[in-house]
Design an enzyme around this catalytic site. Structure first.
Site, PDB file in Angstrom:
ATOM      1  N   ASP A   1       0.943  -1.228   0.121  1.00  0.00           N
ATOM      2  CA  ASP A   1      -0.287  -0.156  -0.206  1.00  0.00           C
ATOM      3  C   ASP A   1       0.808   1.428   0.227  1.00  0.00           C
ATOM      4  OD1 ASP A   1      -2.279   1.049   0.091  1.00  0.00           O
ATOM      5  OD2 ASP A   1      -2.808   1.077   1.979  1.00  0.00           O
TER       6      ASP A   1
ATOM      7  N   ASN B   1     -10.201  -3.160  -6.778  1.00  0.00           N
ATOM      8  CA  ASN B   1      -9.471  -2.035  -7.919  1.00  0.00           C
ATOM      9  C   ASN B   1     -10.025  -1.942  -9.378  1.00  0.00           C
ATOM     10  OD1 ASN B   1      -6.471  -2.850  -6.429  1.00  0.00           O
ATOM     11  ND2 ASN B   1      -7.400  -1.518  -5.740  1.00  0.00           N
TER      12      ASN B   1
HETATM   13  C1  FPP Z   1      -1.410   0.169  -3.671  1.00  0.00           C
HETATM   14  O1  FPP Z   1      -1.222   1.504  -3.532  1.00  0.00           O
HETATM   15  C2  FPP Z   1      -0.901  -0.764  -4.628  1.00  0.00           C
HETATM   16  C3  FPP Z   1      -2.125  -1.240  -5.349  1.00  0.00           C
HETATM   17  C4  FPP Z   1      -3.271  -1.624  -5.658  1.00  0.00           C
HETATM   18  C5  FPP Z   1      -1.030  -2.128  -6.741  1.00  0.00           C
HETATM   19  C6  FPP Z   1      -0.385  -2.793  -6.635  1.00  0.00           C
HETATM   20  C7  FPP Z   1       0.794  -2.897  -7.687  1.00  0.00           C
HETATM   21  C8  FPP Z   1       2.185  -3.128  -7.909  1.00  0.00           C
HETATM   22  C9  FPP Z   1       3.027  -2.974  -6.332  1.00  0.00           C
HETATM   23  C10 FPP Z   1       2.746  -2.961  -8.855  1.00  0.00           C
HETATM   24  C11 FPP Z   1       2.235  -3.643 -10.054  1.00  0.00           C
HETATM   25  C12 FPP Z   1       2.719  -5.479  -9.559  1.00  0.00           C
HETATM   26  C13 FPP Z   1       2.855  -6.350  -9.845  1.00  0.00           C
HETATM   27  C14 FPP Z   1       3.274  -7.480  -8.806  1.00  0.00           C
HETATM   28  C15 FPP Z   1       4.075  -5.981 -10.388  1.00  0.00           C
HETATM   29  P1  FPP Z   1      -2.294   2.869  -3.695  1.00  0.00           P
HETATM   30  O2  FPP Z   1      -2.167   3.309  -4.994  1.00  0.00           O
HETATM   31  O3  FPP Z   1      -3.502   2.323  -3.255  1.00  0.00           O
HETATM   32  O4  FPP Z   1      -1.865   3.744  -3.221  1.00  0.00           O
HETATM   33  P2  FPP Z   1      -2.188   4.977  -2.092  1.00  0.00           P
HETATM   34  O5  FPP Z   1      -3.078   4.265  -1.077  1.00  0.00           O
HETATM   35  O6  FPP Z   1      -1.407   5.703  -1.663  1.00  0.00           O
HETATM   36  O7  FPP Z   1      -3.040   5.244  -3.177  1.00  0.00           O
END
Ligand code: FPP
Length: 232
Positions: free
Chosen positions: A12, A60
């Site tokens: 996160d 998502n």
């Molecule tokens: C949460 O941060 C992250 C995600 C929903 C996506 C996770 C994806 C990756 C780490 C990259 C791709 C993965 C691979 C395996 C290549 P957020 O966007 O919710 O962050 P925020 O809460 O700060 O907005």
């Protein structure tokens, strides 16, 4: 030191990491993919047998279409770029989630790397994609219901083991350690069944800043815990 057999991570803070730098959210996801690479390597080095990362939840899809599309492109790039390294490091790739709803090209890239790495034995990297704990339980209940309806399974034969045997994670041990980054204290529909006795470590670090030392620190914290599994 006890090395956890299975580490699960709620990654996160990618968006906040990007915002702090005045960058587009996808830049945070790109740096987040870098963290996945480093942490997978650390798991191989430490002898962690399973690493499950929450890469895309069923919720998502509610994000802007451009961000969702960019995530699938990023995933495809990641797979293409990482497959040789996975082979070199003896890492097996697996997935959990409703994969059939992913873009066709993503499904194909994943299937190829899953097949190619199937014989690797150091660490299994499990990508949770279009995953949620509730949909996993829905899918398991549907399978069980179909077996009962077909007369292959008695209702009284349904127990905890039988349910676990119908989850996407049927071949994996339950996580010993759950890490969540960015200080949020939620499970967010992740591995609801499997986390029953898992030790939880929450760190303030944002996922793109999370590296090998942070994983080692979380494992050290795990080692301070006394696991009783409901006993004394
Ligand atoms: C949460 O941060 C992250 C995600 C929903 C996506 C996770 C994806 C990756 C780490 C990259 C791709 C993965 C691979 C395996 C290549 P957020 O966007 O919710 O962050 P925020 O809460 O700060 O907005």
């Amino acid at each position: 030191m006890t090395v956890p057999r299975h580490v699960a991570i709620i990654m996160d803070g990618n968006g906040r990491w990007a915002r702090e730098r005045g960058l587009a959210r996808i830049a945070g996801h790109e740096q987040g993919a870098e963290s996945v690479r480093m942490v997978t390597e650390a798991c191989v080095e430490m002898g962690v047998k399973f690493l499950t990362v929450y890469a895309f939840s069923t919720e998502n899809w509610k994000r802007p279409a451009a961000e969702v599309a960019a995530l699938w492109v990023l995933l495809e790039h990641f797979i293409a770029q990482e497959t040789p390294t996975l082979m070199k490091n003896n890492v097996r790739l697996q997935t959990i989630g409703r994969l059939h709803e992913l873009p066709e090209s993503c499904q194909q890239a994943l299937a190829e790397t899953v097949a190619k790495t199937a014989g690797n034995t150091a660490t299994t990297l499990v990508l949770a994609l279009n995953y949620s704990g509730r949909t996993e339980l829905v899918d398991a209940v549907r399978e069980l219901g179909a077996e009962v309806a077909a007369g292959r399974l008695a209702v009284t034969a349904i127990n905890a083991e039988e349910i676990a045997a119908h989850l996407y994670t049927r071949t994996m041990p339950d996580p010993d350690l759950l890490i969540r980054t960015s200080g949020e204290m939620r499970l967010s529909n992740f591995l609801l069944w499997q986390l029953s006795y898992t030790e939880i470590v929450v760190t303030e670090k944002l996922w793109p800043d999370f590296g090998k030392d942070d994983l080692r620190a979380a494992v050290a914290e795990f080692n301070k815990r006394q696991r009783r599994f409901g006993g004394l």
